[in-house]
Design an enzyme around this catalytic site. Structure first.
Site, PDB file in Angstrom:
ATOM      1  N   ARG A   1       0.830  -1.218   0.000  1.00 45.94           N
ATOM      2  CA  ARG A   1       0.000   0.000   0.000  1.00 45.94           C
ATOM      3  C   ARG A   1       0.860   1.261   0.000  1.00 45.94           C
ATOM      4  NH1 ARG A   1      -2.372  -3.496  -1.210  1.00 45.94           N
ATOM      5  NH2 ARG A   1      -4.103  -4.565  -0.225  1.00 45.94           N
TER       6      ARG A   1
ATOM      7  N   GLU B   1      -4.049   3.229   6.937  1.00 44.77           N
ATOM      8  CA  GLU B   1      -3.941   3.068   5.481  1.00 44.77           C
ATOM      9  C   GLU B   1      -4.532   4.294   4.790  1.00 44.77           C
ATOM     10  OE1 GLU B   1      -5.014  -0.787   3.856  1.00 44.77           O
ATOM     11  OE2 GLU B   1      -5.810   0.170   2.052  1.00 44.77           O
TER      12      GLU B   1
ATOM     13  N   SER C   1     -10.355  -0.065   4.115  1.00 44.25           N
ATOM     14  CA  SER C   1      -9.629  -0.462   5.335  1.00 44.25           C
ATOM     15  C   SER C   1      -9.014   0.762   5.998  1.00 44.25           C
ATOM     16  CB  SER C   1      -8.507  -1.438   4.994  1.00 44.25           C
ATOM     17  OG  SER C   1      -9.047  -2.594   4.416  1.00 44.25           O
TER      18      SER C   1
HETATM   19  C1  FAD Z   1     -15.560  -0.085  -0.095  1.00 39.67           C
HETATM   20  C2  FAD Z   1     -14.069   0.072  -0.304  1.00 39.67           C
HETATM   21  C3  FAD Z   1     -13.296  -1.034  -0.580  1.00 39.67           C
HETATM   22  C4  FAD Z   1     -11.915  -0.910  -0.779  1.00 39.67           C
HETATM   23  N1  FAD Z   1     -11.179  -2.032  -1.037  1.00 39.67           N
HETATM   24  C5  FAD Z   1      -9.849  -1.913  -1.235  1.00 39.67           C
HETATM   25  C6  FAD Z   1      -9.074  -3.076  -1.537  1.00 39.67           C
HETATM   26  O1  FAD Z   1      -9.569  -4.189  -1.629  1.00 39.67           O
HETATM   27  N2  FAD Z   1      -7.742  -2.901  -1.732  1.00 39.67           N
HETATM   28  C7  FAD Z   1      -7.144  -1.680  -1.657  1.00 39.67           C
HETATM   29  O2  FAD Z   1      -5.932  -1.584  -1.869  1.00 39.67           O
HETATM   30  N3  FAD Z   1      -7.866  -0.565  -1.362  1.00 39.67           N
HETATM   31  C8  FAD Z   1      -9.192  -0.654  -1.164  1.00 39.67           C
HETATM   32  N4  FAD Z   1      -9.924   0.455  -0.882  1.00 39.67           N
HETATM   33  C9  FAD Z   1      -9.258   1.766  -0.745  1.00 39.67           C
HETATM   34  C10 FAD Z   1      -9.162   2.583  -2.056  1.00 39.67           C
HETATM   35  O3  FAD Z   1     -10.171   2.210  -2.980  1.00 39.67           O
HETATM   36  C11 FAD Z   1      -7.798   2.435  -2.724  1.00 39.67           C
HETATM   37  O4  FAD Z   1      -6.753   2.873  -1.892  1.00 39.67           O
HETATM   38  C12 FAD Z   1      -7.709   3.210  -4.032  1.00 39.67           C
HETATM   39  O5  FAD Z   1      -6.505   2.877  -4.659  1.00 39.67           O
HETATM   40  C13 FAD Z   1      -7.798   4.729  -3.873  1.00 39.67           C
HETATM   41  O6  FAD Z   1      -8.081   5.278  -5.163  1.00 39.67           O
HETATM   42  P1  FAD Z   1      -8.821   6.683  -5.309  1.00 39.67           P
HETATM   43  O7  FAD Z   1      -8.867   7.014  -6.747  1.00 39.67           O
HETATM   44  O8  FAD Z   1     -10.101   6.669  -4.596  1.00 39.67           O
HETATM   45  O9  FAD Z   1      -7.769   7.598  -4.556  1.00 39.67           O
HETATM   46  P2  FAD Z   1      -8.084   8.858  -3.622  1.00 39.67           P
HETATM   47  O10 FAD Z   1      -8.720   8.399  -2.360  1.00 39.67           O
HETATM   48  O11 FAD Z   1      -8.761   9.899  -4.402  1.00 39.67           O
HETATM   49  O12 FAD Z   1      -6.590   9.295  -3.309  1.00 39.67           O
HETATM   50  C14 FAD Z   1      -5.766   8.500  -2.480  1.00 39.67           C
HETATM   51  C15 FAD Z   1      -4.383   9.161  -2.410  1.00 39.67           C
HETATM   52  O13 FAD Z   1      -3.798   9.085  -3.702  1.00 39.67           O
HETATM   53  C16 FAD Z   1      -3.556  10.401  -4.208  1.00 39.67           C
HETATM   54  N5  FAD Z   1      -3.880  10.399  -5.637  1.00 39.67           N
HETATM   55  C17 FAD Z   1      -5.066  10.108  -6.232  1.00 39.67           C
HETATM   56  N6  FAD Z   1      -4.945  10.213  -7.563  1.00 39.67           N
HETATM   57  C18 FAD Z   1      -3.662  10.579  -7.804  1.00 39.67           C
HETATM   58  C19 FAD Z   1      -2.918  10.877  -8.993  1.00 39.67           C
HETATM   59  N7  FAD Z   1      -3.475  10.815 -10.200  1.00 39.67           N
HETATM   60  N8  FAD Z   1      -1.615  11.229  -8.860  1.00 39.67           N
HETATM   61  C20 FAD Z   1      -1.030  11.319  -7.633  1.00 39.67           C
HETATM   62  N9  FAD Z   1      -1.678  11.058  -6.482  1.00 39.67           N
HETATM   63  C21 FAD Z   1      -2.977  10.693  -6.573  1.00 39.67           C
HETATM   64  C22 FAD Z   1      -4.437  11.348  -3.406  1.00 39.67           C
HETATM   65  O14 FAD Z   1      -3.910  12.660  -3.360  1.00 39.67           O
HETATM   66  C23 FAD Z   1      -4.437  10.646  -2.059  1.00 39.67           C
HETATM   67  O15 FAD Z   1      -3.253  10.969  -1.360  1.00 39.67           O
HETATM   68  C24 FAD Z   1     -11.308   0.366  -0.694  1.00 39.67           C
HETATM   69  C25 FAD Z   1     -12.102   1.494  -0.431  1.00 39.67           C
HETATM   70  C26 FAD Z   1     -13.472   1.356  -0.244  1.00 39.67           C
HETATM   71  C27 FAD Z   1     -14.292   2.571   0.037  1.00 39.67           C
END
Ligand code: FAD
Length: 315
Positions: free
Chosen positions: A166, A294, A219
């Site tokens: 992560r 996380e 998580s």
């Molecule tokens: C119901 C649910 C289930 C989930 N299951 C999992 C799972 O199974 N496995 C897992 O790993 N995670 C899981 N997650 C967490 C999440 O979906 C992941 O961490 C995902 O990768 C975050 O993507 P996002 O686009 O929503 O990022 P955001 O939440 O929008 O951003 C997360 C971080 O990344 C940065 N960021 C976003 N886009 C960029 C970019 N283009 N360039 C640079 N930085 C950027 C943001 O500034 C922030 O610091 C889950 C979340 C939920 C709500």
């Protein structure tokens, strides 16, 4: 909320409500929000703003209820996916759910774990998202990265992205690197086998994760290691502290899996922080294990909230 389209027709809003742009549905106002549709959009604004914050799907990000002063760039509308043979090119704002479905239609294996993940590609690369034994780093060839220090677009190969559990070089340097897109090489496989794996993953998710009908951030903590170096479930440790159902304000530890905090009644970032800090403190007290969050934070938090997050992020 006023839309002031710039001369290049980039969507720009002042005092923008972000409740629908984070999966925890925390309400907050951002001073300046830009929606980008292309790299050209991105380049035309990035040189005119300072210290931008990137939001993909906001599925791992706790937003401060006190507001966000830094300019926010939302990538969701820059979302092209192109597939040629076994090579996949994806823009940062693409939905990973859509990506996994398109890969399946093209008989490509490697993205089965992305089904049901409410994320964008950029967020998944930054967080090195993973599940069911697969991670985004497994099949990545390279990523297009904007380096804010150098003011240019660079290509980072897999090794340069420094992926670990992560984590990535992007997550470690949020003020420096922005993911614009990434390329992957996937494995050809029978569509039925890919479909079957995706169905198994979906079934598993339904059992262990809340749907977004219960707003949440995935998580809360990474799974830690015991003193003997064995991985152990953060949810199990929190559960053993009898915290399922524990609530402060509108935030609550989910009754079915203790590593999720749900927003059941207009939770603020303070409610989230208080519940999360209680989870951290109880586990530390009972097991002498310091959980590492996380989820990440964005915005201008109060000194009260900052103090708690600094304690949790020190390890
Ligand atoms: C119901 C649910 C289930 C989930 N299951 C999992 C799972 O199974 N496995 C897992 O790993 N995670 C899981 N997650 C967490 C999440 O979906 C992941 O961490 C995902 O990768 C975050 O993507 P996002 O686009 O929503 O990022 P955001 O939440 O929008 O951003 C997360 C971080 O990344 C940065 N960021 C976003 N886009 C960029 C970019 N283009 N360039 C640079 N930085 C950027 C943001 O500034 C922030 O610091 C889950 C979340 C939920 C709500």
């Amino acid at each position: 909320m006023d839309c002031t389209c710039t001369k290049n027709n980039i969507e720009h809003y002042n005092n923008f409500e972000l409740k629908n742009f984070n999966t925890a549905k925390v309400s907050t106002l951002a001073d300046d929000v830009y929606f980008i549709h292309s790299e050209a959009d991105f380049l035309s604004i990035i040189r005119n703003i300072k210290n931008p914050i990137i939001i993909g799907a906001g599925s791992n990000t706790l937003l401060s209820s006190s507001g966000i002063k830094n300019p926010v760039i939302i990538t969701k509308k820059m979302s092209e996916i192109s597939i040629r043979k076994d090579m996949v090119e994806v823009q940062a704002g693409a939905s990973v759910q859509k990506l996994s479905l398109e890969a399946k239609e093209n008989h490509l294996s490697g993205f089965e774990f992305l089904i049901g993940l409410p994320a964008t590609l950029g967020g998944a690369v930054a967080m090195n998202a993973g599940a069911h034994g697969q991670t985004i780093s497994d099949n990545i060839i390279s990523a297009r990265i904007y380096d804010m220090e150098k003011g240019e677009i660079l290509t980072f190969g897999k090794d340069e992205l420094e992926f670990s559990y992560r984590n990535s070089i992007i997550k470690k340097n949020p003020k420096r690197y922005i993911v614009l897109g990434a390329s992957f090489k996937l494995e050809k496989k029978e569509k039925d086998l890919i479909e079957q794996k995706m169905q198994e993953n979906t079934e598993f998710r339904k059992k262990v994760q809340p749907s977004l009908a219960l707003p949440n951030l995935g998580s809360t903590f990474k799974n830690p290691k015991t003193k003997d170096g064995e991985p152990i479930s953060a949810g199990l440790l929190i559960d053993k502290c009898n915290l399922k159902g524990y609530s402060i304000g509108g935030a609550k530890v989910w009754e079915n899996h203790a590593n999720f905090v749900i927003n059941f009644n207009n939770a603020t970032s303070k409610d989230y922080t208080d519940v999360i800090f209680t989870m951290y403190s109880k586990v530390k007290e009972k097991f002498d294990i310091e959980l590492e969050p996380e989820i990440v934070r964005i915005g201008d938090f109060t000194p009260y909230e900052d103090e708690k997050w600094k304690i949790m992020k020190k390890n």
